[in-house]
Design a protein around this motif. Sequence first.
Motif, PDB file in Angstrom:
ATOM      1  N   CYS A   1      14.233 -25.950  57.352  1.00  0.00           N
ATOM      2  CA  CYS A   1      15.052 -25.553  56.196  1.00  0.00           C
ATOM      3  C   CYS A   1      14.140 -25.261  55.003  1.00  0.00           C
ATOM      4  O   CYS A   1      14.246 -24.217  54.349  1.00  0.00           O
ATOM      5  CB  CYS A   1      15.993 -26.726  55.885  1.00  0.00           C
ATOM      6  SG  CYS A   1      16.974 -26.573  54.394  1.00  0.00           S
ATOM      7  N   SER A   2      13.191 -26.166  54.746  1.00  0.00           N
ATOM      8  CA  SER A   2      12.345 -25.989  53.552  1.00  0.00           C
ATOM      9  C   SER A   2      11.409 -24.797  53.715  1.00  0.00           C
ATOM     10  O   SER A   2      11.151 -24.076  52.748  1.00  0.00           O
ATOM     11  CB  SER A   2      11.572 -27.268  53.236  1.00  0.00           C
ATOM     12  OG  SER A   2      10.851 -27.685  54.365  1.00  0.00           O
ATOM     13  N   ALA A   3      10.932 -24.536  54.958  1.00  0.00           N
ATOM     14  CA  ALA A   3      10.032 -23.381  55.165  1.00  0.00           C
ATOM     15  C   ALA A   3      10.805 -22.083  54.928  1.00  0.00           C
ATOM     16  O   ALA A   3      10.295 -21.143  54.303  1.00  0.00           O
ATOM     17  CB  ALA A   3       9.448 -23.412  56.575  1.00  0.00           C
ATOM     18  N   MET A   4      12.047 -22.022  55.405  1.00  0.00           N
ATOM     19  CA  MET A   4      12.824 -20.800  55.193  1.00  0.00           C
ATOM     20  C   MET A   4      13.118 -20.615  53.694  1.00  0.00           C
ATOM     21  O   MET A   4      13.055 -19.505  53.160  1.00  0.00           O
ATOM     22  CB  MET A   4      14.121 -20.850  55.996  1.00  0.00           C
ATOM     23  CG  MET A   4      14.833 -19.502  55.991  1.00  0.00           C
ATOM     24  SD  MET A   4      16.243 -19.454  57.088  1.00  0.00           S
ATOM     25  CE  MET A   4      16.769 -17.750  56.860  1.00  0.00           C
ATOM     26  N   ALA A   5      13.397 -21.719  53.021  1.00  0.00           N
ATOM     27  CA  ALA A   5      13.656 -21.621  51.567  1.00  0.00           C
ATOM     28  C   ALA A   5      12.408 -21.120  50.849  1.00  0.00           C
ATOM     29  O   ALA A   5      12.498 -20.269  49.954  1.00  0.00           O
ATOM     30  CB  ALA A   5      14.073 -22.983  51.029  1.00  0.00           C
ATOM     31  N   ARG A   6      11.247 -21.643  51.243  1.00  0.00           N
ATOM     32  CA  ARG A   6       9.991 -21.196  50.585  1.00  0.00           C
ATOM     33  C   ARG A   6       9.775 -19.709  50.828  1.00  0.00           C
ATOM     34  O   ARG A   6       9.354 -18.973  49.941  1.00  0.00           O
ATOM     35  CB  ARG A   6       8.783 -21.998  51.103  1.00  0.00           C
ATOM     36  CG  ARG A   6       8.675 -23.389  50.502  1.00  0.00           C
ATOM     37  CD  ARG A   6       7.312 -24.020  50.759  1.00  0.00           C
ATOM     38  NE  ARG A   6       7.035 -24.196  52.180  1.00  0.00           N
ATOM     39  CZ  ARG A   6       7.436 -25.250  52.899  1.00  0.00           C
ATOM     40  NH1 ARG A   6       8.110 -26.228  52.325  1.00  0.00           N
ATOM     41  NH2 ARG A   6       7.155 -25.327  54.192  1.00  0.00           N
ATOM     42  N   GLU A   7      10.078 -19.248  52.046  1.00  0.00           N
ATOM     43  CA  GLU A   7       9.888 -17.832  52.374  1.00  0.00           C
ATOM     44  C   GLU A   7      10.842 -16.955  51.533  1.00  0.00           C
ATOM     45  O   GLU A   7      10.435 -15.917  51.013  1.00  0.00           O
ATOM     46  CB  GLU A   7      10.143 -17.618  53.872  1.00  0.00           C
ATOM     47  CG  GLU A   7       9.979 -16.195  54.360  1.00  0.00           C
ATOM     48  CD  GLU A   7       8.571 -15.635  54.146  1.00  0.00           C
ATOM     49  OE1 GLU A   7       7.627 -16.420  53.883  1.00  0.00           O
ATOM     50  OE2 GLU A   7       8.427 -14.393  54.217  1.00  0.00           O
ATOM     51  N   ILE A   8      12.075 -17.391  51.392  1.00  0.00           N
ATOM     52  CA  ILE A   8      13.031 -16.616  50.576  1.00  0.00           C
ATOM     53  C   ILE A   8      12.569 -16.615  49.112  1.00  0.00           C
ATOM     54  O   ILE A   8      12.535 -15.572  48.459  1.00  0.00           O
ATOM     55  CB  ILE A   8      14.465 -17.190  50.734  1.00  0.00           C
ATOM     56  CG1 ILE A   8      14.947 -16.970  52.172  1.00  0.00           C
ATOM     57  CG2 ILE A   8      15.430 -16.535  49.747  1.00  0.00           C
ATOM     58  CD1 ILE A   8      16.219 -17.722  52.545  1.00  0.00           C
ATOM     59  N   ALA A   9      12.150 -17.790  48.627  1.00  0.00           N
ATOM     60  CA  ALA A   9      11.702 -17.881  47.224  1.00  0.00           C
ATOM     61  C   ALA A   9      10.476 -16.999  46.999  1.00  0.00           C
ATOM     62  O   ALA A   9      10.355 -16.346  45.958  1.00  0.00           O
ATOM     63  CB  ALA A   9      11.391 -19.330  46.875  1.00  0.00           C
ATOM     64  N   ARG A  10       9.568 -16.977  47.976  1.00  0.00           N
ATOM     65  CA  ARG A  10       8.354 -16.150  47.847  1.00  0.00           C
ATOM     66  C   ARG A  10       8.718 -14.667  47.709  1.00  0.00           C
ATOM     67  O   ARG A  10       8.113 -13.927  46.936  1.00  0.00           O
ATOM     68  CB  ARG A  10       7.475 -16.363  49.097  1.00  0.00           C
ATOM     69  CG  ARG A  10       6.118 -15.701  49.053  1.00  0.00           C
ATOM     70  CD  ARG A  10       5.385 -15.863  50.370  1.00  0.00           C
ATOM     71  NE  ARG A  10       5.943 -15.050  51.455  1.00  0.00           N
ATOM     72  CZ  ARG A  10       5.775 -13.751  51.596  1.00  0.00           C
ATOM     73  NH1 ARG A  10       5.066 -13.080  50.724  1.00  0.00           N
ATOM     74  NH2 ARG A  10       6.323 -13.095  52.613  1.00  0.00           N
ATOM     75  N   LYS A  11       9.756 -14.276  48.438  1.00  0.00           N
ATOM     76  CA  LYS A  11      10.135 -12.859  48.423  1.00  0.00           C
ATOM     77  C   LYS A  11      10.894 -12.455  47.144  1.00  0.00           C
ATOM     78  O   LYS A  11      10.886 -11.284  46.791  1.00  0.00           O
ATOM     79  CB  LYS A  11      11.045 -12.547  49.628  1.00  0.00           C
ATOM     80  CG  LYS A  11      10.299 -12.458  50.952  1.00  0.00           C
ATOM     81  CD  LYS A  11      11.257 -11.950  52.025  1.00  0.00           C
ATOM     82  CE  LYS A  11      10.564 -11.485  53.281  1.00  0.00           C
ATOM     83  NZ  LYS A  11       9.994 -12.555  54.084  1.00  0.00           N
ATOM     84  N   VAL A  12      11.570 -13.409  46.514  1.00  0.00           N
ATOM     85  CA  VAL A  12      12.471 -13.048  45.395  1.00  0.00           C
ATOM     86  C   VAL A  12      11.796 -12.153  44.351  1.00  0.00           C
ATOM     87  O   VAL A  12      12.334 -11.096  44.003  1.00  0.00           O
ATOM     88  CB  VAL A  12      13.102 -14.317  44.754  1.00  0.00           C
ATOM     89  CG1 VAL A  12      13.691 -14.031  43.370  1.00  0.00           C
ATOM     90  CG2 VAL A  12      14.192 -14.854  45.668  1.00  0.00           C
ATOM     91  N   PRO A  13      10.592 -12.490  43.856  1.00  0.00           N
ATOM     92  CA  PRO A  13      10.014 -11.598  42.835  1.00  0.00           C
ATOM     93  C   PRO A  13       9.417 -10.329  43.439  1.00  0.00           C
ATOM     94  O   PRO A  13       9.134  -9.379  42.711  1.00  0.00           O
ATOM     95  CB  PRO A  13       8.902 -12.459  42.202  1.00  0.00           C
ATOM     96  CG  PRO A  13       8.629 -13.550  43.176  1.00  0.00           C
ATOM     97  CD  PRO A  13       9.812 -13.724  44.053  1.00  0.00           C
ATOM     98  N   LEU A  14       9.237 -10.277  44.757  1.00  0.00           N
ATOM     99  CA  LEU A  14       8.529  -9.150  45.388  1.00  0.00           C
ATOM    100  C   LEU A  14       9.453  -8.040  45.877  1.00  0.00           C
ATOM    101  O   LEU A  14       9.032  -6.897  46.041  1.00  0.00           O
ATOM    102  CB  LEU A  14       7.715  -9.653  46.609  1.00  0.00           C
ATOM    103  CG  LEU A  14       6.700 -10.776  46.330  1.00  0.00           C
ATOM    104  CD1 LEU A  14       6.035 -11.224  47.633  1.00  0.00           C
ATOM    105  CD2 LEU A  14       5.639 -10.303  45.325  1.00  0.00           C
ATOM    106  N   VAL A  15      10.721  -8.357  46.124  1.00  0.00           N
ATOM    107  CA  VAL A  15      11.597  -7.372  46.770  1.00  0.00           C
ATOM    108  C   VAL A  15      11.762  -6.122  45.904  1.00  0.00           C
ATOM    109  O   VAL A  15      11.746  -6.196  44.675  1.00  0.00           O
ATOM    110  CB  VAL A  15      13.004  -7.944  47.103  1.00  0.00           C
ATOM    111  CG1 VAL A  15      12.916  -8.969  48.207  1.00  0.00           C
ATOM    112  CG2 VAL A  15      13.682  -8.503  45.869  1.00  0.00           C
ATOM    113  N   ASP A  16      11.926  -4.994  46.591  1.00  0.00           N
ATOM    114  CA  ASP A  16      12.064  -3.710  45.898  1.00  0.00           C
ATOM    115  C   ASP A  16      13.554  -3.363  45.848  1.00  0.00           C
ATOM    116  O   ASP A  16      14.146  -2.986  46.863  1.00  0.00           O
ATOM    117  CB  ASP A  16      11.267  -2.644  46.672  1.00  0.00           C
ATOM    118  CG  ASP A  16      11.357  -1.290  45.988  1.00  0.00           C
ATOM    119  OD1 ASP A  16      12.064  -1.189  44.958  1.00  0.00           O
ATOM    120  OD2 ASP A  16      10.729  -0.341  46.494  1.00  0.00           O
TER     121      ASP A  16
END
Length: 369
Positions: free
Chosen positions: A332-347
């Motif tokens: 759960c925490s790894a998936m959350a970190r991955e989503i959080a990492r993407k938030v500022p990067l998404v186009d």
Amino acid sequence: MSYRITLIPGDGIGPEVTAAARLVAEATGVAIEWETVEAGEKAIAATGSPLPDAVLDSIRRNRVALKGPITTPIGSGFRSVNVALRQQLDLYASVRPARAIAGEGTRFPETNLIVVREATEGLYSGIEHWVDRDHTAAETVSVITRKASDRIIRFAFELARREHRRHVTGVHKANIMKTTGALFQTAFREMASKYPEILADERLIDNMCMQLVKKPEEYDVIVTTNLFGDILSDLCAGLAGGLGVAPGALYGEGLAVFEPVHGSAPKYAGQDKADPVAEILCLELLLRYLDEKEASDRVFRAVWETIHEKKVVTYDLALPGYTMRPVPPSSCSAMAREIARKVPLVDLSEPLPAPLPPVASAIDPSLET
Ligand code: NAD
């Protein structure tokens, strides 16, 4: 702009999935000060009450809350905290979007509908008693009022109008429940006549279940009473990829509480295994409610990309049958970190390849019943 928002971590997997949503909220850059209050099992241990006044006061003060699921023991123990919360704050509209976000992970990739459930009265209120001393018979009272029916049905039509949806289905059991069901049916017909631009039709609850499993793409907004809405929203969550990805919102007059469709899944509590997506999509709805459009779009996009990349997904999205290419499940925490990492990067300028397919273009008003 900064916000103070009530956070109720809840029971079971609640603390894990709400921590995941907080991590993603931080990544959006929206300034949120969380006011954490406990309801459910921890509140009983600390105060003797599963729903202390401090929880209600915090929501009344902040007007917005993010909530994890809360356990309701079957057959004994305390009354449902969820029911009490909805009734005490008059959170009358439970809105549960079922969007086929899991792509190949759902058998019904065209599902894109919203269940609007009356959340304060009806069979779900738990007004019941034993008829005899030996407990061989029991009775439940279902109160349906014209006021609450009008209010929820109007809410559904207004939601349809605002979201540019064109079809509202009223669901009841008026053939058997000749007073409560008929009252809801009459309220639906009268309200529908005020929204001539929106196609309105009705289904009996049993037929609705069958129709949804056969052709969910033909439904758009469904409005119904409390217990039928509870059941239909789980069914629709299943159509759209499972309980792990199904968010929800509760609205009252000037109050909003965002909570997933799923419960506390006690068997996964403390294992860092549960899918955080439903709670993170509650955050998406919450940000939209605050009019933080870009942040909410970023959250949705980051979730969508993470699910579709299928590199860092929890067990429910990694199972064979949910994907053509089974992958090792992440926490759960790894998936959350991955989503959080993407938030500022998404186009956000790139259109998503049809994550939310448009509503079926041809709706036949004479659909079989
Ligand atoms: P549940 O939704 O907690 O779990 C059913 C099953 O769905 C789980 O065993 C699991 O396999 C799957 N699941 C649910 N959430 C998941 C997630 N995030 N990731 C992956 N898999 C997930 O339903 P239940 O077992 O019937 O209820 C457990 C408790 O939750 C009960 O006490 C019930 O009253 C309560 N509940 C609370 C709410 C709420 O707080 N709004 C809603 C529903 C149920």
